[in-house]
Scaffold this active site. Structure first.
Site, short mmCIF file in Angstrom:
data_model
loop_
_atom_site.label_atom_id
_atom_site.label_comp_id
_atom_site.label_asym_id
_atom_site.label_seq_id
_atom_site.Cartn_x
_atom_site.Cartn_y
_atom_site.Cartn_z
N TYR A 16 68.47 36.93 34.24
CA TYR A 16 69.42 36.07 34.98
C TYR A 16 68.69 35.00 35.79
CZ TYR A 16 72.32 40.08 33.88
OH TYR A 16 72.95 41.09 33.23
N TYR A 152 80.75 46.85 35.30
CA TYR A 152 79.65 46.20 34.57
C TYR A 152 79.23 47.15 33.45
CZ TYR A 152 75.25 44.39 33.05
OH TYR A 152 74.25 43.92 32.25
N ASP A 255 81.12 55.30 31.13
CA ASP A 255 79.79 54.68 31.09
C ASP A 255 78.99 55.26 32.26
OD1 ASP A 255 77.58 53.09 31.47
OD2 ASP A 255 78.64 51.18 31.21
N1 PMP Z 1 76.33 50.00 31.84
C1 PMP Z 1 75.98 50.15 33.12
C2 PMP Z 1 76.88 50.95 34.04
C3 PMP Z 1 74.78 49.60 33.61
O1 PMP Z 1 74.45 49.74 34.89
C4 PMP Z 1 73.96 48.88 32.69
C5 PMP Z 1 72.66 48.23 33.14
N2 PMP Z 1 72.59 47.78 34.44
C6 PMP Z 1 74.36 48.75 31.37
C7 PMP Z 1 75.55 49.32 30.97
C8 PMP Z 1 73.53 47.99 30.36
O2 PMP Z 1 72.35 48.67 30.09
P1 PMP Z 1 71.07 47.88 29.51
O3 PMP Z 1 70.63 46.95 30.60
O4 PMP Z 1 70.08 48.98 29.23
O5 PMP Z 1 71.51 47.17 28.28
#
Ligand code: PMP
Length: 444
Positions: A16, A152, A255
């Site tokens: 970013y 996210y 997630d």
């Molecule tokens: N889901 C969540 C809840 C996350 O915190 C993140 C990464 N910050 C991701 C998905 C994406 O994972 P990655 O950066 O390994 O692609």
């Protein structure tokens, strides 16, 4: 001879960040335990404690001897083989271990594992699985997702499409992101009333009912939304999502890429709510932060339906699927969790962050201080000046990476009480210093 930082600035992207190299950068000279040795652009060396666990991942610390040895053992055997038509011990062991760790109930069990190469990809696989499940069940019109605001889930396109529609990247890719349905954020854990929870339930229920014939699944981060705002909400709300999903024939995807493996005080945040999802994503701390690996787990029913009808297969298969070195790292990391005292560690870190961050509440610029498990958050009224706060924290011996109006810590589990004290004090000092600096700028 240009310095390493200058060579980086000439060639690399950072997360970013613009290519212009306007943001400060430190070279890592060494990483051991909880400590990082950083060199700044002036050549000065700083010994700091890593309050970020390298973005939630390095739970057992750097150069952990058990982790190092496990990877070296695998390295002396083989480092990588394709997973199409081949299998290996580290992958099978990892699948068995994961399935034995996750929450289960008699009528719903996670029984199958897809080993993905990053968290975002594990979310893509989860979303695909849900759509393929609905299609194979005779509901091909169900191709959208219901989620809650403030979430996210990753940086790939389908994952971005379920991130918060305002703070996520929707405005940058308006023509490319799927149109999903966004329910309000649940009430904050600290202030939620039974009435507020019921109001929220009614709002989610209403959206689910109106669009149920278009929806494949509900997706959410249980208990704690991470990169979307370090926001924690009542476990009861996860139970409500489970009930609404069941009522409308939707799958529930949780997630736990950020929350999994003890971070919120339970092995999985879903377990805190007593909820078993149909699909579960894990990543980050899965390999103790050593190598990139994530996993998408699904119930036996989802696996059977997707495999037996329509496409007859889950339509995903990356080159580095189930990389043996990464699987060996994950097996070692999960072994350390199984044999160790992560509950005691997380409780110690929670106590240290709660006590150490409390003084921040005295600052006018601070609107909230909160902790959950091994996570501590200082929320400010205004956006943080990231370079100023990061530099100030480094001067106080702490590595943090603030975002938006949040300065937060999620230390490695091996952090001692003294380490956590240094981290919290450094964060409070950095916030205090940066606020004073801002005031001076305004005054001047
Ligand atoms: N889901 C969540 C809840 C996350 O915190 C993140 C990464 N910050 C991701 C998905 C994406 O994972 P990655 O950066 O390994 O692609």
């Amino acid at each position: 001879m240009p310095s390493l930082i200058e060579r980086d600035r000439a060639t690399l992207w950072h997360p970013y960040a613009p290519a212009s190299g306007a943001l400060p950068l430190w070279e890592v000279e060494a990483a051991d335990g909880v400590a990082l040795r950083l060199r700044d652009h002036d050549g000065r060396v700083h010994e700091v404690l890593d309050a970020m666990s390298s973005w939630w991942a390095v739970i057992h610390g750097y150069r952990n001897p058990v982790m190092d040895a496990a990877i070296q053992r695998q390295l002396s055997s083989f480092s990588h083989v394709m997973f199409g038509g081949l299998t290996h011990q580290p992958a099978v062991e990892l699948a068995e271990t994961l399935l034995a760790m996750v929450p289960l109930e008699p009528e719903r069990r996670l029984e199958r594992v897809f080993l993905a190469d990053s968290g975002s990809i594990s979310v893509e696989v989860a979303l695909k699985l849900a759509v393929q499940f609905q299609t194979a069940s005779g509901r091909p019109g169900r191709q959208r997702f219901l989620t809650i605001r403030g979430g996210y889930h990753g940086d790939t396109f389908a994952a971005m499409g379920v991130c918060d529609p305002v703070d996520g990247m929707h405005s940058a890719f308006p023509g490319l992101l799927a149109s999903n349905i966004f329910a309000p954020r649940p009430p904050a854990a600290a202030t939620a009333t039974a009435e507020a929870i019921q109001e929220w339930r009614a709002a989610v229920e209403d959206l689910a009912r109106r669009s149920s014939n278009e929806l494949a699944a509900i997706i959410a981060e249980p208990i704690l939304q991470g990169a979307g705002g370090m926001f924690n909400y009542p476990a009861e709300c996860v139970t409500i999502l489970r009930e609404i999903a069941d009522h409308h024939g939707l799958l529930l995807i949780l997630d736990e890429i950020a929350t999994g493996f003890g971070r919120t005080g339970e092995l999985f945040a879903a377990g805190q709510a007593g909820v078993v999802p149909d699909i579960l994503c894990v990543g980050k701390a899965l390999t103790g932060g050593y190598l990139t690996l994530a996993a998408t787990l699904c119930t036996g029913e989802v696996a059977r339906v997707v495999s037996n009808r329509a496409a007859g297969a889950l339509l995903h298969g990356p080159t580095f699927m189930a990389n043996p070195l990464a699987c060996a790292a994950a097996n070692a990391s999960l072994g350390i969790l199984r044999d160790g005292n992560w509950r005691v560690d997380v409780a110690r870190i929670n106590a240290g962050l709660t006590a150490g961050l409390a003084p921040a509440m005295e600052l006018d610029a601070v609107t909230d201080v909160r902790t959950i498990g091994a996570v501590g958050v200082i929320e400010l009224r205004d956006a943080v000046h990231v370079p100023a706060v990061t530099r100030a924290a480094v001067e106080h011996g702490v590595w943090v990476r603030p975002f938006r109006n949040l300065v937060y810590a999620m230390p490695p589990y091996i952090s001692s009480a003294a380490d956590v004290g240094v981290m919290a004090a450094g964060m409070v000092a950095a916030v205090t210093g940066a606020v004073h600096a801002n005031n001076q700028t305004v005054a001047g």
